[in-house]
Design a protein around this motif. Sequence first.
Motif, mmCIF file in Angstrom:
data_model
loop_
_atom_site.group_PDB
_atom_site.id
_atom_site.type_symbol
_atom_site.label_atom_id
_atom_site.label_comp_id
_atom_site.label_asym_id
_atom_site.label_seq_id
_atom_site.Cartn_x
_atom_site.Cartn_y
_atom_site.Cartn_z
ATOM 1 N N ALA A 68 56.042 -0.089 -12.843
ATOM 2 C CA ALA A 68 54.754 -0.140 -11.986
ATOM 3 C C ALA A 68 54.058 -1.230 -12.073
ATOM 4 O O ALA A 68 53.178 -1.693 -11.007
ATOM 5 C CB ALA A 68 54.323 1.038 -12.775
ATOM 6 N N ALA A 69 54.093 -2.209 -13.160
ATOM 7 C CA ALA A 69 53.226 -3.485 -13.251
ATOM 8 C C ALA A 69 53.694 -4.416 -12.240
ATOM 9 O O ALA A 69 52.955 -4.977 -11.525
ATOM 10 C CB ALA A 69 53.479 -3.864 -14.625
ATOM 11 N N VAL A 70 55.098 -4.559 -12.240
ATOM 12 C CA VAL A 70 55.572 -5.566 -11.060
ATOM 13 C C VAL A 70 55.181 -5.151 -9.647
ATOM 14 O O VAL A 70 54.970 -5.826 -8.975
ATOM 15 C CB VAL A 70 57.269 -5.733 -11.401
ATOM 16 N N ALA A 71 55.427 -3.713 -9.344
ATOM 17 C CA ALA A 71 54.875 -3.537 -8.143
ATOM 18 C C ALA A 71 53.549 -3.482 -7.866
ATOM 19 O O ALA A 71 53.101 -4.060 -6.754
ATOM 20 C CB ALA A 71 55.239 -1.835 -7.800
ATOM 21 N N GLN A 72 52.572 -3.497 -8.893
ATOM 22 C CA GLN A 72 51.292 -3.660 -8.460
ATOM 23 C C GLN A 72 50.925 -5.210 -8.434
ATOM 24 O O GLN A 72 50.161 -5.469 -7.531
ATOM 25 C CB GLN A 72 50.467 -3.294 -9.840
ATOM 26 N N ILE A 73 51.672 -6.226 -8.880
ATOM 27 C CA ILE A 73 51.495 -7.413 -8.845
ATOM 28 C C ILE A 73 52.099 -7.833 -7.286
ATOM 29 O O ILE A 73 51.304 -8.411 -6.603
ATOM 30 C CB ILE A 73 52.386 -8.363 -9.789
ATOM 31 N N GLY A 74 53.222 -7.507 -7.056
ATOM 32 C CA GLY A 74 53.679 -7.669 -5.582
ATOM 33 C C GLY A 74 53.782 -8.950 -5.343
ATOM 34 O O GLY A 74 53.416 -9.874 -6.191
#
Length: 261
Positions: A64-70
Amino acid sequence: MVYDFRYDTKRVVISGCASGIGRATAELLLHFGAEVHGVDLREPDLCLASFTVTDLALPDSISAAVAQIGGRVDALFNCAGVPPTHGKLDVLKVNFLGTRYLTSCVLEHMHEGAAIVSTSSNGGAGWRNHLAELRALLAETTFAAGIAWLEQNLAGIANAYSFSKEALILWTMHESASLIKRGIRINCTSPGAVQTPMLDEIETIVARDVIDAVAQPIDRRSVPLEQAWPLVMLNSDAASYINGADLAVDGGFAAAAPFRP
């Protein structure tokens, strides 16, 4: 062609950015012009491009964190870790499995010329003595499979902290051969005694003279910034031919090992 440590136009992700080596690294990257995205359990007192509360013991939290950073990621700094005061399985989850999973998620956003560096420890120097076990763990390529292997073999792991750092070193070496074919470098560092909040916690269960022995022959503990500089160098364009390295940043402790009685 001129290489330097500038990180202008580069987007970087750093775990463990709230304290210790991770915070010092994030601060140095900001100084060199990077767009810094941090993940940690606690928010740092730094002005980052973004920060996401992330638990490296939970794969859903990581993804979820990596997806939020994008977006594109030019460099990943794996600086998060927990000390041996935590439970054995928690130490192995965060220090190895979580770090490995975070890297796999970030790799989906990396490109040719990108770089990864992880903070291991001179506590992982004994990896050659546990090759069979470490290779068996590395062969379990998913987070869930890694947990299952650890649960089955936990009783045979005498020092979970050291084993987690050994796994990090061997994994770095293993991944370097395949990632470089994509133009992505991966390295790690092995710090010695570093005066951080984590070391303060370690001193609650490890005698001070044992830790001070690791600070030889330089006869002092390092400060986080002395660990941050090598990390920033390894992920910079100046280190474009360094791949699969485990760099000792321990004041000469590892170099002196063959000569100690």
